[in-house]
Structure formats: structure tokens, C-alpha cells
Write an enzyme that holds these catalytic residues in place. Structure first.
Site, mmCIF file in Angstrom:
data_model
loop_
_atom_site.group_PDB
_atom_site.id
_atom_site.type_symbol
_atom_site.label_atom_id
_atom_site.label_comp_id
_atom_site.label_asym_id
_atom_site.label_seq_id
_atom_site.Cartn_x
_atom_site.Cartn_y
_atom_site.Cartn_z
ATOM 1 N N SER A 10 -0.831 -4.567 1.986
ATOM 2 C CA SER A 10 -0.453 -5.844 2.590
ATOM 3 C C SER A 10 0.824 -6.311 1.904
ATOM 4 O O SER A 10 0.901 -6.359 0.677
ATOM 5 C CB SER A 10 -1.562 -6.874 2.353
ATOM 6 O OG SER A 10 -1.018 -8.175 2.341
ATOM 7 N N HIS A 35 -0.231 -3.245 6.640
ATOM 8 C CA HIS A 35 -1.097 -4.354 7.056
ATOM 9 C C HIS A 35 -0.245 -5.624 6.997
ATOM 10 O O HIS A 35 0.173 -6.054 5.916
ATOM 11 C CB HIS A 35 -2.280 -4.422 6.091
ATOM 12 C CG HIS A 35 -3.231 -5.549 6.320
ATOM 13 N ND1 HIS A 35 -4.349 -5.438 7.133
ATOM 14 C CD2 HIS A 35 -3.258 -6.814 5.831
ATOM 15 C CE1 HIS A 35 -5.018 -6.586 7.123
ATOM 16 N NE2 HIS A 35 -4.379 -7.451 6.348
ATOM 17 N N ASP A 37 0.158 -9.527 7.566
ATOM 18 C CA ASP A 37 -0.680 -10.726 7.633
ATOM 19 C C ASP A 37 0.024 -11.847 8.386
ATOM 20 O O ASP A 37 0.975 -12.449 7.889
ATOM 21 C CB ASP A 37 -1.029 -11.186 6.216
ATOM 22 C CG ASP A 37 -2.055 -10.283 5.562
ATOM 23 O OD1 ASP A 37 -3.127 -10.065 6.169
ATOM 24 O OD2 ASP A 37 -1.784 -9.772 4.457
ATOM 25 N N MET A 39 -0.227 -15.535 9.884
ATOM 26 C CA MET A 39 -1.010 -16.776 9.734
ATOM 27 C C MET A 39 -0.309 -17.905 10.477
ATOM 28 O O MET A 39 0.921 -17.992 10.460
ATOM 29 C CB MET A 39 -1.108 -17.154 8.254
ATOM 30 C CG MET A 39 -1.696 -16.066 7.389
ATOM 31 S SD MET A 39 -1.944 -16.641 5.708
ATOM 32 C CE MET A 39 -2.306 -15.081 4.878
ATOM 33 N N HIS A 69 -2.794 -8.393 11.107
ATOM 34 C CA HIS A 69 -4.044 -9.116 10.835
ATOM 35 C C HIS A 69 -3.797 -10.549 11.293
ATOM 36 O O HIS A 69 -3.126 -11.321 10.613
ATOM 37 C CB HIS A 69 -4.354 -9.028 9.329
ATOM 38 C CG HIS A 69 -5.567 -9.800 8.923
ATOM 39 N ND1 HIS A 69 -5.882 -10.041 7.608
ATOM 40 C CD2 HIS A 69 -6.553 -10.392 9.657
ATOM 41 C CE1 HIS A 69 -7.007 -10.748 7.545
ATOM 42 N NE2 HIS A 69 -7.422 -10.985 8.766
ATOM 43 N N MET A 71 -4.517 -13.981 11.638
ATOM 44 C CA MET A 71 -5.300 -15.128 11.146
ATOM 45 C C MET A 71 -4.801 -16.358 11.900
ATOM 46 O O MET A 71 -4.090 -17.204 11.362
ATOM 47 C CB MET A 71 -5.138 -15.251 9.631
ATOM 48 C CG MET A 71 -5.881 -14.149 8.885
ATOM 49 S SD MET A 71 -5.359 -13.969 7.188
ATOM 50 C CE MET A 71 -3.970 -12.867 7.394
ATOM 51 N N MET A 140 -13.708 -9.275 5.623
ATOM 52 C CA MET A 140 -12.877 -9.952 4.611
ATOM 53 C C MET A 140 -13.651 -10.069 3.306
ATOM 54 O O MET A 140 -14.824 -10.443 3.290
ATOM 55 C CB MET A 140 -12.491 -11.354 5.097
ATOM 56 C CG MET A 140 -11.463 -11.385 6.213
ATOM 57 S SD MET A 140 -9.909 -10.558 5.815
ATOM 58 C CE MET A 140 -9.272 -11.561 4.465
ATOM 59 N N ASP A 174 -10.513 -6.182 3.017
ATOM 60 C CA ASP A 174 -9.233 -6.855 2.753
ATOM 61 C C ASP A 174 -9.474 -8.066 1.859
ATOM 62 O O ASP A 174 -10.229 -8.971 2.223
ATOM 63 C CB ASP A 174 -8.640 -7.295 4.105
ATOM 64 C CG ASP A 174 -7.314 -8.027 3.959
ATOM 65 O OD1 ASP A 174 -6.699 -7.961 2.880
ATOM 66 O OD2 ASP A 174 -6.904 -8.664 4.952
#
Ligand code: DX5
Ligand code: ZN
Length: 221
Positions: A10, A35, A37, A39, A69, A71, A140, A174
Site C-alpha cells: 500500500s 494496493h 487506498d 478514501m 481499495h 473506502m 480489514m 490489510d
């Protein structure tokens, strides 16, 4: 068992102003995938980047496997732009989504694989009815939102249950995963390993990823 050990760093805690260089370095050092992330400041109390940045990264890194990912509160909203940005695996949280099957289908129709993620407070059984459509499940091991948090070993029964019942499923973990916690994840049956701080900040990224991959592979039959 057909699942393979894969390490997906990540880049959340990397120098984001040098995203392409940092990502390339991780890939050159043996990362199996990246990966990313994403958000939105609503689903989690933090903000990172969206599809324009992923697309720019894809322009510089043509072939690597990208997982986003998501979120985010409305994963449906970002399917088309993320597909256009060259994302391979679109992993979203089931918690805010009303019709997980519909969103999963849209992800797959747009040409991406679908990953289904659960937060620490969500029971693994909540995933069960979607396992026939999911390509990957993400358990998670921290509350999503920030890198560098402590690994929650009490999430491992979820992974164990999944591996026991779905021997061929790609199971990702993760949050707080690194050389000190990898054994625990491997033993439980995880095969896709996201690791941020422990890999990005390592003096020898290649060695850290290689060691973790070997531990995970040793538990996969
Ligand atoms: C947390 C993110 C993770 C995190 C991993 O919300 O989803 O991907 O950045 O970083 P570490 O390994 O530092 O916990
Ligand atoms: Zn993540």
C-alpha cells in the site's frame, strides 16, 4: 489449492508527491500488485486520492496489476472512471452498500474484478451470500482510514473461517501487516497480503516482500 501468495504494498504512507517513482521501486523490488487506498472523507475520516491520480499513475506504469481499495460511501459512483483509469481489481466495502450484487455486477461488466471488503466490526457471515460473485475478499485488520496502525489479531478467526470453507478463494488482509504479524495471517489462511508501512519504510523492500511471500506460501497447500 490454486491460490497463490501475493504481496501488494500500500502506497498510502509513501511519498505521494513521488507516487510513480515510489510505485515503480516497489514493483522493481518484487511487489506482485499495487494496493491503492482511495478514501472519500465520509466512509472514513481521511482523504487520499481518486481516479485522476490513478489514471496518471497508469500512464506511467503500464502493466502492473492495480487494486483500488475503495473506502468510499458510494462505490457505484466510481466504477466507470476507475475502469477507465486502468484498474484491475475494484475492492469496495459492503457496509454502506444496499445492493452488493448489483454493484459487483457493474464492476465486472466494466471489465474489473470485484473485491468485497469488511471492516473489523462486520461479521464474516455478512460476506457469505456474496462469495459466489466475489473474486477476492478483504478482511480489514485495522479500522480503515490510516496507515501505520496496530494489527488486530482478533480478526484471524474470520480468515480461518473463510479458508476452511472456501479453499480456493483469494483472501486478502490489510492493516498492520508486516514481518512481525505475517505468520499469524499466513497460518489463518490469507494469501493476498497488503503491507504499507512495513514495506515502504523498509531498508530492503525486496527482502521484506520475499520473506513475507515465503511465509504465506508455506501455509498454502
Ligand atoms: C488503511 C488502509 C491500508 C493501510 C495499510 O485504511 O486500507 O491499506 O494503508 O498500511 P499499514 O500496513 O501501514 O497498516
Ligand atoms: Zn487498504
Amino acid at each position: 489449492m490454486s491460490v497463490k501468495a501475493k504481496i501488494g504494498p500500500s502506497i498510502l504512507n509513501a511519498d505521494l508527491s513521488n507516487l510513480a517513482e515510489e510505485s515503480q521501486k516497489l514493483l522493481d523490488n518484487g511487489a506482485d500488485y499495487l494496493h491503492l487506498d482511495v478514501m472519500d472523507g465520509t466512509f472514513v475520516p481521511n482523504l487520499t486520492f481518486g481516479h485522476p491520480m490513478v489514471k496518471s499513475l497508469r500512464n506511467k506504469i503500464k502493466t502492473a496489476f492495480f487494486e483500488t481499495h475503495m473506502m468510499v460511501q458510494s462505490p457505484e459512483q466510481w466504477i466507470a472512471p476507475m475502469a477507465d483509469a486502468g484498474v484491475n481489481l475494484y475492492t469496495f466495502h459492503i457496509e454502506p452498500v444496499e445492493d452488493v450484487c448489483k454493484v459487483s455486477r457493474l464492476v465486472q461488466e466494466s471489465g474489473m474484478r470485484v473485491g468485497l471488503a469488511i471492516k473489523p466490526g462486520t461479521e464474516v457471515k455478512a460476506l457469505e451470500k456474496y462469495l459466489s460473485i466475489a473474486d477476492v475478499v478483504l478482511v480489514m485488520t485495522v479500522e480503515p482510514g490510516f496507515g501505520g496502525q496496530s494489527f488486530m489479531a482478533d480478526m484471524m478467526p474470520k480468515v480461518e473461517w473463510l479458508r476452511e470453507n472456501y479453499p480456493n478463494l483469494d483472501i486478502e488482509v490489510d492493516g498492520g501487516v508486516g514481518p512481525k504479524t505475517i505468520e499469524c495471517c499466513a497460518k489463518a489462511g490469507a494469501n493476498m497480503i497488503v503491507s504499507g508501512t512495513a514495506v515502504v519504510g523498509a531498508c530492503d523492500q525486496r527482502q521484506v516482500m520475499k520473506d513475507m511471500r515465503e511465509v504465506v506460501q508455506s501455509y498454502l497447500k
